[in-house]
Design an enzyme around this catalytic site. Structure first.
Site, mmCIF file in Angstrom:
data_model
loop_
_atom_site.group_PDB
_atom_site.id
_atom_site.type_symbol
_atom_site.label_atom_id
_atom_site.label_comp_id
_atom_site.label_asym_id
_atom_site.label_seq_id
_atom_site.Cartn_x
_atom_site.Cartn_y
_atom_site.Cartn_z
ATOM 1 N N HIS A 135 -7.495 2.595 3.391
ATOM 2 C CA HIS A 135 -7.392 3.338 4.647
ATOM 3 C C HIS A 135 -8.767 3.467 5.334
ATOM 4 O O HIS A 135 -8.832 3.617 6.553
ATOM 5 C CB HIS A 135 -6.864 4.758 4.412
ATOM 6 C CG HIS A 135 -5.380 4.859 4.184
ATOM 7 N ND1 HIS A 135 -4.766 4.369 3.055
ATOM 8 C CD2 HIS A 135 -4.391 5.410 4.949
ATOM 9 C CE1 HIS A 135 -3.459 4.608 3.126
ATOM 10 N NE2 HIS A 135 -3.209 5.238 4.262
ATOM 11 N N GLU B 244 -2.776 9.000 8.001
ATOM 12 C CA GLU B 244 -1.306 8.819 8.009
ATOM 13 C C GLU B 244 -0.673 9.666 9.123
ATOM 14 O O GLU B 244 0.315 9.275 9.726
ATOM 15 C CB GLU B 244 -0.694 9.206 6.657
ATOM 16 C CG GLU B 244 -0.996 8.230 5.526
ATOM 17 C CD GLU B 244 -0.193 6.926 5.608
ATOM 18 O OE1 GLU B 244 1.013 6.978 5.874
ATOM 19 O OE2 GLU B 244 -0.797 5.850 5.414
ATOM 20 N N CYS C 231 -4.202 -1.459 -2.341
ATOM 21 C CA CYS C 231 -4.312 -0.019 -2.525
ATOM 22 C C CYS C 231 -5.161 0.199 -3.781
ATOM 23 O O CYS C 231 -4.760 -0.220 -4.873
ATOM 24 C CB CYS C 231 -2.915 0.571 -2.714
ATOM 25 S SG CYS C 231 -2.912 2.330 -3.097
ATOM 26 N N CYS D 73 -11.080 2.607 -0.585
ATOM 27 C CA CYS D 73 -9.693 2.950 -0.241
ATOM 28 C C CYS D 73 -9.385 2.140 1.003
ATOM 29 O O CYS D 73 -10.197 2.102 1.943
ATOM 30 C CB CYS D 73 -9.572 4.446 0.046
ATOM 31 S SG CYS D 73 -8.007 4.911 0.829
ATOM 32 N N ASP E 43 0.863 -1.195 0.000
ATOM 33 C CA ASP E 43 0.000 0.000 0.000
ATOM 34 C C ASP E 43 0.895 1.239 0.000
ATOM 35 O O ASP E 43 2.083 1.168 0.334
ATOM 36 C CB ASP E 43 -0.921 0.019 1.234
ATOM 37 C CG ASP E 43 -1.872 1.218 1.211
ATOM 38 O OD1 ASP E 43 -2.452 1.510 0.140
ATOM 39 O OD2 ASP E 43 -2.033 1.881 2.249
ATOM 40 N N SER E 44 0.286 2.370 -0.335
ATOM 41 C CA SER E 44 1.025 3.631 -0.278
ATOM 42 C C SER E 44 1.442 3.941 1.160
ATOM 43 O O SER E 44 2.386 4.697 1.367
ATOM 44 C CB SER E 44 0.135 4.756 -0.789
ATOM 45 O OG SER E 44 -1.004 4.856 0.046
#
Ligand code: DGL
Length: 269
Positions: A196, A162, A70, A194, A7-8
């Site tokens: 997240h 994040e 992601c 997403c 993932d990012s």
């Protein structure tokens, strides 16, 4: 022997966590490109380049199979990576298809023509890059007809997560749900597009109301991976598991430990 989860940043941990529960005997190598997160505000070429570079590092670390946990990378890079030709014995899979199969109540590999499904009004919450790619709508159109998708691009939510600022993330989620409801007052289902966003799932559900079925990717992707590994047991790879990041390992470890509520220790990629 490890399967790669990419993932990012921290979002893919929601997929990793579900995969670890579903496949307790499989080792996973988690790669967070935290130095370059968020991806969702980057253009498609930029996301493609970053994703390719991470996938190559994971292959070099011994992962034969890499899951792009992601949506932004899946939307911008998966098809291009697959069409560009993969090295022998290496595979990359994304996270859209298991989600769309669940939404359209299809089994894996059901390639029958698109048909009407149980839902007609679907809200999609995703990053700006995923929304503008229209990749979700394209994959859905292969499988379903008559589904009205209203997409809400959720600027700021990934940055707040994040940064560990969950109060800001909650406020942003509520305002994005309000914006969606102005366009589609009564969605029957909502997609958390997403990885997240499952960290904010309760906030999405509360803001949407209990009648809206919320689809999030963790268990759907984990089930699909279990099915894939049963059919391809040779894809378990040769490298070790663990957690690597392009960001600051101490900071990323702290955040990950906070989110998963167990000690997670990252090392530098
Ligand atoms: N978690 C990622 C996704 O599923 C990317 C978020 C980002 O880096 O913007 O889209």
């Amino acid at each position: 022997m490890a399967v790669g989860i990419f993932d990012s940043g921290l979002g893919g941990l929601t997929v990793l966590s579900a995969a670890q529960k579903r496949l307790p005997d499989v080792d996973f190598l988690y790669f967070g490109d935290n130095a370059h997160a968020p991806y969702g505000v980057r253009d498609a070429d930029d996301v493609y380049d970053l994703t390719v570079s991470a996938v190559h590092k994971m292959w070099d670390l011994g992962c034969d199979l890499v899951i792009l946990a992601c949506n932004t990378a899946s939307a911008a890079a998966l098809r291009r990576i697959q069409e560009g030709g993969l090295p022998k014995g290496k595979r990359v899979l994304g996270v859209f298809v298991p989600l769309i199969e669940a939404l359209t109540e299809r089994q894996w590999g059901d390639n029958s023509p698109p048909r009407e499904v149980g839902v007609q009004h679907v809200a999609l919450f995703a990053t700006p890059a995923t929304v503008s790619s229209r990749a979700f709508q394209r994959e859905l159109a292969f499988r379903a007809i008559g589904v009205d998708v209203e997409a809400q691009s959720c600027g700021g939510v990934v940055d707040a997560i994040e940064d560990g600022d969950l109060i800001l993330a909650e406020a942003l989620v509520r305002s994005h749900v309000d914006a969606l409801k102005r366009k589609m007052p009564e969605p029957e289902a909502a997609i958390l597009g997403c990885t997240h966003y499952p960290l904010m799932e309760q906030t999405f559900q509360d803001a949407l109301g209990q009648d809206v079925k919320v689809f999030s990717q963790g268990t759907l992707v984990a089930d699909s991976l279990a099915d894939y590994l049963e059919r391809h047991p040779d894809m378990l790879g040769s490298g070790d598991g663990g957690y690597v990041t392009t960001g600051d390992p101490a900071r990323v470890s702290d955040r990950a430990t906070q989110f998963l509520r167990r000690q997670i220790t990252f090392r530098s990629a």
